[in-house]
Scaffold this motif. Sequence first.
Motif, PDB file in Angstrom:
ATOM      1  N   ILE A  78      46.987  45.695  19.188  1.00  0.00           N
ATOM      2  CA  ILE A  78      46.553  45.857  20.570  1.00  0.00           C
ATOM      3  C   ILE A  78      46.258  44.728  21.391  1.00  0.00           C
ATOM      4  CG2 ILE A  78      45.607  48.236  19.834  1.00  0.00           C
ATOM      5  CD1 ILE A  78      43.010  47.086  20.301  1.00  0.00           C
ATOM      6  N   ARG A  79      46.478  44.928  22.660  1.00  0.00           N
ATOM      7  CA  ARG A  79      46.165  43.708  23.465  1.00  0.00           C
ATOM      8  C   ARG A  79      44.806  43.325  23.767  1.00  0.00           C
ATOM      9  NH1 ARG A  79      49.708  41.280  27.367  1.00  0.00           N
ATOM     10  NH2 ARG A  79      48.855  39.747  28.650  1.00  0.00           N
TER      11      ARG A  79
ATOM     12  N   SER B 228      39.679  40.627  20.167  1.00  0.00           N
ATOM     13  CA  SER B 228      41.164  40.560  19.668  1.00  0.00           C
ATOM     14  C   SER B 228      41.418  41.316  18.570  1.00  0.00           C
ATOM     15  CB  SER B 228      41.713  39.262  19.438  1.00  0.00           C
ATOM     16  OG  SER B 228      40.929  38.499  18.250  1.00  0.00           O
TER      17      SER B 228
ATOM     18  N   ASP C  17      49.572  47.552  23.387  1.00  0.00           N
ATOM     19  CA  ASP C  17      49.637  46.077  23.449  1.00  0.00           C
ATOM     20  C   ASP C  17      50.674  45.765  24.455  1.00  0.00           C
ATOM     21  OD1 ASP C  17      49.619  43.807  22.671  1.00  0.00           O
ATOM     22  OD2 ASP C  17      51.100  43.918  20.810  1.00  0.00           O
ATOM     23  N   ARG C  18      50.458  46.224  25.763  1.00  0.00           N
ATOM     24  CA  ARG C  18      50.853  46.069  26.964  1.00  0.00           C
ATOM     25  C   ARG C  18      50.084  45.737  27.869  1.00  0.00           C
ATOM     26  NH1 ARG C  18      53.902  51.403  25.731  1.00  0.00           N
ATOM     27  NH2 ARG C  18      52.420  52.213  27.304  1.00  0.00           N
ATOM     28  N   CYS C  19      50.607  44.875  29.095  1.00  0.00           N
ATOM     29  CA  CYS C  19      50.072  44.055  30.049  1.00  0.00           C
ATOM     30  C   CYS C  19      49.742  45.422  31.212  1.00  0.00           C
ATOM     31  CB  CYS C  19      50.543  43.097  30.548  1.00  0.00           C
ATOM     32  SG  CYS C  19      49.943  42.186  32.065  1.00  0.00           S
TER      33      CYS C  19
ATOM     34  N   GLU D 186      47.117  51.197  28.066  1.00  0.00           N
ATOM     35  CA  GLU D 186      48.267  50.223  28.033  1.00  0.00           C
ATOM     36  C   GLU D 186      47.802  49.011  27.317  1.00  0.00           C
ATOM     37  OE1 GLU D 186      51.457  49.990  30.119  1.00  0.00           O
ATOM     38  OE2 GLU D 186      50.792  52.091  29.351  1.00  0.00           O
ATOM     39  N   LEU D 187      46.415  48.624  27.375  1.00  0.00           N
ATOM     40  CA  LEU D 187      45.782  47.603  26.280  1.00  0.00           C
ATOM     41  C   LEU D 187      46.182  48.161  24.917  1.00  0.00           C
ATOM     42  CD1 LEU D 187      42.539  46.557  28.406  1.00  0.00           C
ATOM     43  CD2 LEU D 187      44.855  45.390  28.005  1.00  0.00           C
TER      44      LEU D 187
ATOM     45  N   ALA E 261      41.434  41.080  25.243  1.00  0.00           N
ATOM     46  CA  ALA E 261      41.038  40.676  26.694  1.00  0.00           C
ATOM     47  C   ALA E 261      39.331  40.018  26.421  1.00  0.00           C
ATOM     48  CB  ALA E 261      40.908  42.004  27.521  1.00  0.00           C
TER      49      ALA E 261
ATOM     50  N   TRP F 111      39.617  51.794  22.601  1.00  0.00           N
ATOM     51  CA  TRP F 111      39.801  50.149  22.585  1.00  0.00           C
ATOM     52  C   TRP F 111      38.581  49.563  22.304  1.00  0.00           C
ATOM     53  CZ3 TRP F 111      38.183  45.682  24.918  1.00  0.00           C
ATOM     54  CH2 TRP F 111      39.186  44.647  25.089  1.00  0.00           C
TER      55      TRP F 111
ATOM     56  N   TRP G  98      42.644  40.249  30.821  1.00  0.00           N
ATOM     57  CA  TRP G  98      43.703  40.273  29.795  1.00  0.00           C
ATOM     58  C   TRP G  98      44.783  39.282  30.037  1.00  0.00           C
ATOM     59  CZ3 TRP G  98      42.919  45.035  32.571  1.00  0.00           C
ATOM     60  CH2 TRP G  98      43.777  45.197  33.784  1.00  0.00           C
TER      61      TRP G  98
END
Length: 222
Positions: free
Chosen positions: A95-96, A91, A213-215, A209-210, A98, A62, A128
């Motif tokens: 991907i998510r 960003s 691209d998930r919370c 999870e990040l 934070a 990440w 996030w």
Amino acid sequence: MDVTDEEFGGMMVTLEQGDSLKSAPRSHRRLVTPEIEAWWADPVGAIRGVADRAVSPSMRLWFRRMAEVGSWQLQLHKAAHGATRAGYYLSCPGIRGAEVGPPPANLVVNHLPSALSNYYNLIGYVDWMGFGAAGGLDGPVGHMPLTAFKFDYRGAAVDLARTFVFGWSPSGGMIVYTADGLGGWLNQGSHEIRLLGSVTDTIDWVYGELLADRCPDYFSLR
């Protein structure tokens, strides 16, 4: 530099490459700590340094993605009720993102297991969902033991006095760790404790999870 309203009241100052830290308004200038300044000197290098020393594979990837193809902003937060925070919002496409806080200087917290101490030597917090909202891994101090909550606990058998909350999800789930280095989730609705393995495994799951691209949330567990 941009000055915008916070979602839950207050004001956020956003600084990007080419801005000066000294341009921050006086109301937010005290949020520019030595730790924030140290990352400001080379934000991408600081992010890459976290990746190089990451405590788990997903955390490493990440931060590496953020360093190589991502973007950053420094966000200085001040809520209407007086709460403050400063961190770098990272960003990257696919991907998510934070907000990440640099690690605090001279950290000494006796109840942290060694793996979590190693984590907090790299970053202070990761959020996030945004300032004022639930969703992130907290900083290294102020972790509440499960004895602070009058729940009818079920699931994994842990010592409640030596099991602490260090993160949250928007649905109210709590990310927990034990003093002897286990980690997992507490479902606030059912009061079920579900361990994912070590605290390192739990951190790796969160960053996984990040990356997807998930919370991160209790209800994402399989």
